[in-house]
Structure formats: structure tokens, C-alpha cells
Motif scaffolding. Sequence first.
Motif, PDB file in Angstrom:
ATOM      1  N   SER A 110       6.201   5.415  -0.331  1.00  8.39           N
ATOM      2  CA  SER A 110       6.513   4.682  -1.559  1.00  8.39           C
ATOM      3  C   SER A 110       7.586   3.631  -1.359  1.00  8.39           C
ATOM      4  O   SER A 110       7.746   2.737  -2.194  1.00  8.39           O
ATOM      5  CB  SER A 110       6.943   5.667  -2.647  1.00  8.39           C
ATOM      6  OG  SER A 110       8.089   6.398  -2.231  1.00  8.39           O
ATOM      7  N   GLU A 111       8.351   3.722  -0.275  1.00 10.35           N
ATOM      8  CA  GLU A 111       9.373   2.728   0.018  1.00 10.35           C
ATOM      9  C   GLU A 111       8.853   1.591   0.898  1.00 10.35           C
ATOM     10  O   GLU A 111       9.603   0.705   1.295  1.00 10.35           O
ATOM     11  CB  GLU A 111      10.561   3.410   0.707  1.00 10.35           C
ATOM     12  CG  GLU A 111      11.244   4.449  -0.174  1.00 10.35           C
ATOM     13  CD  GLU A 111      12.359   5.164   0.559  1.00 10.35           C
ATOM     14  OE1 GLU A 111      12.145   5.534   1.749  1.00 10.35           O
ATOM     15  OE2 GLU A 111      13.427   5.341  -0.028  1.00 10.35           O
ATOM     16  N   GLY A 112       7.579   1.648   1.268  1.00  7.38           N
ATOM     17  CA  GLY A 112       6.994   0.615   2.107  1.00  7.38           C
ATOM     18  C   GLY A 112       7.218   0.837   3.578  1.00  7.38           C
ATOM     19  O   GLY A 112       6.986  -0.070   4.392  1.00  7.38           O
ATOM     20  N   HIS A 113       7.652   2.062   3.963  1.00 10.49           N
ATOM     21  CA  HIS A 113       7.856   2.374   5.369  1.00 10.49           C
ATOM     22  C   HIS A 113       6.531   2.754   6.017  1.00 10.49           C
ATOM     23  O   HIS A 113       5.750   3.516   5.452  1.00 10.49           O
ATOM     24  CB  HIS A 113       8.836   3.542   5.528  1.00 10.49           C
ATOM     25  CG  HIS A 113      10.190   3.256   4.954  1.00 10.49           C
ATOM     26  ND1 HIS A 113      11.077   4.249   4.589  1.00 10.49           N
ATOM     27  CD2 HIS A 113      10.821   2.068   4.684  1.00 10.49           C
ATOM     28  CE1 HIS A 113      12.181   3.698   4.117  1.00 10.49           C
ATOM     29  NE2 HIS A 113      12.048   2.369   4.160  1.00 10.49           N
ATOM     30  N   LEU A 114       6.312   2.225   7.219  1.00 17.08           N
ATOM     31  CA  LEU A 114       5.105   2.555   8.002  1.00 17.08           C
ATOM     32  C   LEU A 114       5.461   3.638   9.011  1.00 17.08           C
ATOM     33  O   LEU A 114       6.399   3.467   9.821  1.00 17.08           O
ATOM     34  CB  LEU A 114       4.584   1.304   8.714  1.00 17.08           C
ATOM     35  CG  LEU A 114       3.394   1.496   9.652  1.00 17.08           C
ATOM     36  CD1 LEU A 114       2.173   1.976   8.881  1.00 17.08           C
ATOM     37  CD2 LEU A 114       3.076   0.201  10.392  1.00 17.08           C
ATOM     38  N   LEU A 115       4.737   4.758   8.967  1.00 16.84           N
ATOM     39  CA  LEU A 115       5.025   5.890   9.836  1.00 16.84           C
ATOM     40  C   LEU A 115       3.781   6.310  10.595  1.00 16.84           C
ATOM     41  O   LEU A 115       2.668   6.224  10.074  1.00 16.84           O
ATOM     42  CB  LEU A 115       5.561   7.083   9.029  1.00 16.84           C
ATOM     43  CG  LEU A 115       6.800   6.861   8.173  1.00 16.84           C
ATOM     44  CD1 LEU A 115       6.390   6.580   6.728  1.00 16.84           C
ATOM     45  CD2 LEU A 115       7.718   8.089   8.216  1.00 16.84           C
ATOM     46  N   ALA A 116       4.005   6.780  11.843  1.00 18.42           N
ATOM     47  CA  ALA A 116       2.951   7.358  12.651  1.00 18.42           C
ATOM     48  C   ALA A 116       3.383   8.764  13.022  1.00 18.42           C
ATOM     49  O   ALA A 116       4.399   8.955  13.702  1.00 18.42           O
ATOM     50  CB  ALA A 116       2.705   6.531  13.911  1.00 18.42           C
ATOM     51  N   ASN A 117       2.637   9.748  12.536  1.00 14.84           N
ATOM     52  CA  ASN A 117       2.977  11.152  12.775  1.00 14.84           C
ATOM     53  C   ASN A 117       4.410  11.463  12.367  1.00 14.84           C
ATOM     54  O   ASN A 117       5.135  12.199  13.038  1.00 14.84           O
ATOM     55  CB  ASN A 117       2.748  11.539  14.236  1.00 14.84           C
ATOM     56  CG  ASN A 117       1.313  11.359  14.651  1.00 14.84           C
ATOM     57  OD1 ASN A 117       0.409  11.766  13.939  1.00 14.84           O
ATOM     58  ND2 ASN A 117       1.105  10.757  15.820  1.00 14.84           N
ATOM     59  N   GLY A 118       4.846  10.863  11.261  1.00 14.05           N
ATOM     60  CA  GLY A 118       6.189  11.098  10.752  1.00 14.05           C
ATOM     61  C   GLY A 118       7.259  10.228  11.355  1.00 14.05           C
ATOM     62  O   GLY A 118       8.406  10.206  10.861  1.00 14.05           O
ATOM     63  N   PRO A 171       0.832  -1.211   0.000  1.00 12.98           N
ATOM     64  CA  PRO A 171       0.000   0.000   0.000  1.00 12.98           C
ATOM     65  C   PRO A 171       0.863   1.257   0.000  1.00 12.98           C
ATOM     66  O   PRO A 171       2.030   1.240   0.405  1.00 12.98           O
ATOM     67  CB  PRO A 171      -0.788  -0.125   1.304  1.00 12.98           C
ATOM     68  CG  PRO A 171       0.128  -0.872   2.212  1.00 12.98           C
ATOM     69  CD  PRO A 171       0.921  -1.813   1.350  1.00 12.98           C
ATOM     70  N   GLU A 172       0.253   2.347  -0.442  1.00 16.28           N
ATOM     71  CA  GLU A 172       0.861   3.662  -0.348  1.00 16.28           C
ATOM     72  C   GLU A 172      -0.243   4.679  -0.127  1.00 16.28           C
ATOM     73  O   GLU A 172      -1.220   4.723  -0.888  1.00 16.28           O
ATOM     74  CB  GLU A 172       1.640   4.011  -1.609  1.00 16.28           C
ATOM     75  CG  GLU A 172       2.335   5.377  -1.527  1.00 16.28           C
ATOM     76  CD  GLU A 172       3.149   5.708  -2.766  1.00 16.28           C
ATOM     77  OE1 GLU A 172       3.572   6.876  -2.897  1.00 16.28           O
ATOM     78  OE2 GLU A 172       3.349   4.806  -3.604  1.00 16.28           O
ATOM     79  N   GLY A 173      -0.107   5.482   0.932  1.00 11.31           N
ATOM     80  CA  GLY A 173      -1.119   6.476   1.246  1.00 11.31           C
ATOM     81  C   GLY A 173      -1.132   6.747   2.729  1.00 11.31           C
ATOM     82  O   GLY A 173      -0.204   6.383   3.467  1.00 11.31           O
ATOM     83  N   SER A 205      -3.814  11.898  14.737  1.00 12.19           N
ATOM     84  CA  SER A 205      -2.860  10.875  14.358  1.00 12.19           C
ATOM     85  C   SER A 205      -2.890  10.694  12.853  1.00 12.19           C
ATOM     86  O   SER A 205      -3.980  10.660  12.255  1.00 12.19           O
ATOM     87  CB  SER A 205      -3.171   9.551  15.060  1.00 12.19           C
ATOM     88  OG  SER A 205      -2.253   8.538  14.669  1.00 12.19           O
ATOM     89  N   THR A 206      -1.722  10.565  12.257  1.00 15.99           N
ATOM     90  CA  THR A 206      -1.598  10.278  10.832  1.00 15.99           C
ATOM     91  C   THR A 206      -0.773   9.011  10.666  1.00 15.99           C
ATOM     92  O   THR A 206       0.391   8.960  11.078  1.00 15.99           O
ATOM     93  CB  THR A 206      -0.922  11.437  10.081  1.00 15.99           C
ATOM     94  OG1 THR A 206      -1.733  12.609  10.192  1.00 15.99           O
ATOM     95  CG2 THR A 206      -0.761  11.086   8.605  1.00 15.99           C
ATOM     96  N   ILE A 207      -1.375   7.989  10.105  1.00 10.43           N
ATOM     97  CA  ILE A 207      -0.697   6.727   9.823  1.00 10.43           C
ATOM     98  C   ILE A 207      -0.439   6.687   8.327  1.00 10.43           C
ATOM     99  O   ILE A 207      -1.371   6.805   7.528  1.00 10.43           O
ATOM    100  CB  ILE A 207      -1.542   5.521  10.265  1.00 10.43           C
ATOM    101  CG1 ILE A 207      -1.966   5.665  11.737  1.00 10.43           C
ATOM    102  CG2 ILE A 207      -0.771   4.234  10.040  1.00 10.43           C
ATOM    103  CD1 ILE A 207      -0.816   5.747  12.712  1.00 10.43           C
ATOM    104  N   GLU A 208       0.823   6.492   7.952  1.00 10.45           N
ATOM    105  CA  GLU A 208       1.209   6.602   6.544  1.00 10.45           C
ATOM    106  C   GLU A 208       2.061   5.416   6.135  1.00 10.45           C
ATOM    107  O   GLU A 208       2.863   4.895   6.922  1.00 10.45           O
ATOM    108  CB  GLU A 208       1.992   7.904   6.332  1.00 10.45           C
ATOM    109  CG  GLU A 208       2.477   8.108   4.912  1.00 10.45           C
ATOM    110  CD  GLU A 208       3.323   9.360   4.773  1.00 10.45           C
ATOM    111  OE1 GLU A 208       3.760   9.651   3.638  1.00 10.45           O
ATOM    112  OE2 GLU A 208       3.558  10.048   5.796  1.00 10.45           O
ATOM    113  N   VAL A 209       1.878   4.977   4.892  1.00 12.89           N
ATOM    114  CA  VAL A 209       2.791   4.036   4.252  1.00 12.89           C
ATOM    115  C   VAL A 209       3.338   4.752   3.022  1.00 12.89           C
ATOM    116  O   VAL A 209       2.563   5.140   2.129  1.00 12.89           O
ATOM    117  CB  VAL A 209       2.107   2.725   3.856  1.00 12.89           C
ATOM    118  CG1 VAL A 209       3.111   1.785   3.188  1.00 12.89           C
ATOM    119  CG2 VAL A 209       1.485   2.053   5.059  1.00 12.89           C
TER     120      VAL A 209
END
Length: 503
Positions: free
Chosen positions: A491-499, A435-437, A485-489
Motif C-alpha cells: 500500500s506504500e508503493g514498495h516493490l518486494l520480492a519474497n519479502g 498498483p497494490e497486490g 517467488s512472490t512479487i508484491e507491491v
Amino acid sequence: MKSIRHSAIIAAVLCGTTATADVTAQQVWDNWTDQMEVYGQGFSTSGEDMSGDTLTISDVKIEMSDDEASVSANLGDIMLVENGDGTVTITVPDNYPIELNFSPEYGDPSAVNLAVEHEGMVLNVSGDPEAMVYDIKADRYAISVDSLEGQAGEEVELKDAMFAMIDLAGTYSVKTDNLTRIAYAFNVGALDIDVLFNEIGGDGIVSANADLADLDMFANIATPIDMDMEAEMPPFVDGLALEGGYTFGAVSYAFDIDVDGEAASGTASVDHGSLGFDMDIDGIAYVGESHDINISMLIPEEIPFPLDVSMGKYGFDFQIPLSQGEGGPRDARLAFDFTDLAVSDAIWNMADPQNILPRDALTIALGLDAQVTPFFDFLDPAQQEAAMMSDIPGELNGAQITELTVRGAGAEITGEGAFTFDNSDLETFDGLPRPEGQVNFAINGVNGLVDKLIQMGLIPEEEAMMPRMMLGMFATPVGDDMLTSTIEVNSEGHLLANGQRLR
């Protein structure tokens, strides 16, 4: 498939004349009998007589059956009058009986004797052999249960069981090209349902009443001309398609049950609502909603106070693609909402006798849109075996959270977001498309809710530390008991929470 066949049979019997028609009396009758043969059933009569402009069919009887049930309707004499302008007026007796017999594989046989009555019914037929239209009006059309026999009659004494439509008006049409296309649209000013049974050999009673206003119904049905009603798989691949729905106004319902020392009574009402469905080779869509729902129940032997529940709105929306379509992703949707669900203080007091929690109405709403690529036409029998044997029957290309709301007891969580999926990368997330978004959440009042649950003794204080730590890790304070809270994936497949990278 059997359910489609049963629905068509029941509609044919109850309507008495809503089959197909042409512009002459004989064509009307011939076409009706042809349609009944499609369902593997037919008529018996004592004769046909054409006199002047009127065709009289004497002693019409319709008999239908399967392994466990049969229907027999004695319509009496039907008259079809040619009006001289290319239309035909059909007249049926203003009352006739229907007998339902049930012979279940397990259990004793039983029978239900019905009576059909109508007042002020006018049925005019117009059109041509390729496009036929019925115009129907009736001041009242009612079906009542006259008697019960066999096992059903041994259990209860029937006092009243009646279903009536008031101020009925609508059209019914049939058109034939490469398919048989049936369309109808009906309006019913009011529905009235009354039921009353007594317990045989006892004082038990069951009564119910329902009233519904402003019912509008429609349907469009396309069927293969020589459709096999006994086929195991409905022939969607050959063009079978169904769509329809209804809207309704105010609904009220009341019941009272007192049997074997157990009693229950209640009322319910709905201000208005709707339902719609659509099914063909391409997919299924099902959507509905009801507004301003109120329910009140009393079960004295179980609960010593009334149960009162209300809801501002209840709704659902499902859209599921079932074919490959014309190429490219297909739209899918899953959504539901329970808006402003409220219960009486008597119910609240059972869970919160100290009145610690805010007694706000509860709302739960979720809306998910998606884009998918099916690899098969799932309603095509030729592809079903391959679809069942496939490890991956399709691809998920994108998903969007269009609505996420959980609100109640002084707390609220909302969210929205969107993701795309790379189906060429099944390694980054262990066999799942990458996923990405991102998805964004707003979380308000949750710490206060946790404090109140601790005060009530529902959560030990030491066990509340973990959820508080999780909130601290994944959320950012923006106000008094307000978090985002912002949960992001990426383009490199990294999972981030608030950066902050988590994976």
C-alpha cells in the motif's frame, strides 16, 4: 461497413429466399423486395401472376454491384403457395446460375460462373408482419464453379470446385419493433469441399478436399430499420448489434500441389471446436477453441522429411469494453492457450540431434482479467474525436492473472495473482496508477534446462551466470530444482520480492 453490406448481399443471393415474410404470398414477395432495397439493390422479373392460392414470379433475376464487383443470379420462376393455415411454402428451381464479375482497380477483369443446386429443399414461412419465421430443410445444397473467364480462366484450367451441405435444417426469423431483428439457427450434418485445378500449358495440379461434420451455426442481428448501408461508420450508436457463432465436429483436410517444379502435400484434422462473437455499442467479445489438432506436411524440395505437428487444444478469449456503460468499472479479458503442442522427432533432431532436451509437449497458457473504466463511447461518432484527442481514454482499476503456464523441455513456470490500481496516485510509478497486490510463481526445472542448453552449446556457460543470479535474487528454493517467488507491491508503493524490498 462494406464488409457487413457484402455479407448480407451474398447471403441473400445464395439462399435465394431467406429474406423476410408474412402470412400471404404477396406479403412474402413484397417484404423480400423491400429488404433487398435496404441494400441498394433489387429484382427484375417478367411478371407476377396470382392464380388461386399460388403467386408465381416469373424470370426472377437479382443484380448487385459496387465499384469493383457485381453479382447476377438468375433464379427463374419462384412460386409462393398459401397453405390455408397462415403459412406460405416457397418453391424455387432446383438449380440456377450465379455470375460473379470482378473489375479491380489494378489488374485485368475476370468472371466466375457458379451453379446452385439443391435436393429435397422445403421452405415454409409462418408468423405475422411483426414476427416472421422460415423453416428450412434440404437433403443437399451445393454451390459449384462451372467456369472461369478472363484473367482467372487464363491462369488455370478448372476441373472441379464444389461446396456442398448435406442434411441442412434450420430456422430464420425476422421481427420488427424499433429495430429489425434477424435470428437464425442452422444445423448441417456434413460439409464437403472439393477443389481441382490444372495448370494451363503445363503439368501443374492443385487439389484439395475438406470434410466437416455436425456444424451448428447461429446468429442474432439487430439493425436500425432505415440503416444506411453506405455509411462510413456502422450505426452501433443507433442499435446495430451482432452476435453469433458455431460449433463443429470432426474436420479432415487434404491438399496436393505440384506447380512449376515445386510440390507440397499434406493433411490436417481437428476433433471438434467452436467460435463465438458479440459486438455492439458496449464492446467486443471473441472466443474460440479447437481440440485434438493434427497436421502433417511434405515439401520435398525444401525439407527432406515429413513435418508432423499435433496440439491437444488451441483457444482464445477476448473481451474489450468500448463504452462507459451504466457506471462503474467494466470487465475486460485477454486469454489464449496452446496446450500440448508436439512435433515429430524429425523436427526435434534438427535443433537437438544429440537428444539432450526432454521432448515434452509444449504448453503456453495465459489468462488476464481486468476491470476498466472507459471515459468515452468509442463507437459513437460524436465522441470519437474527443477520444482520439484524449491522453487518457480510460482507467485501469484492477487486474488478475487467472492462468499462467509455460511448460516444455523439462521445465515449467506457473503463476497467479491480482492487483488493484489507485488512479489518484500517478506519481509513485511515474505517471502510472499505483498498483497494490501480488503475483506468485512456481518455477520448476529451469536450472536443469539451462544446464542442457549449455551442454548443447546454445548458451555459453559464462552467460548463464546472470539468469542464475537473477533466479537467486527473486526466487526461493523449495526442493530439487524447484523455486517459488512472490512479487508484491504494498500500500506504500514498495516493490518486494519474497519479502525483500527492491524499490
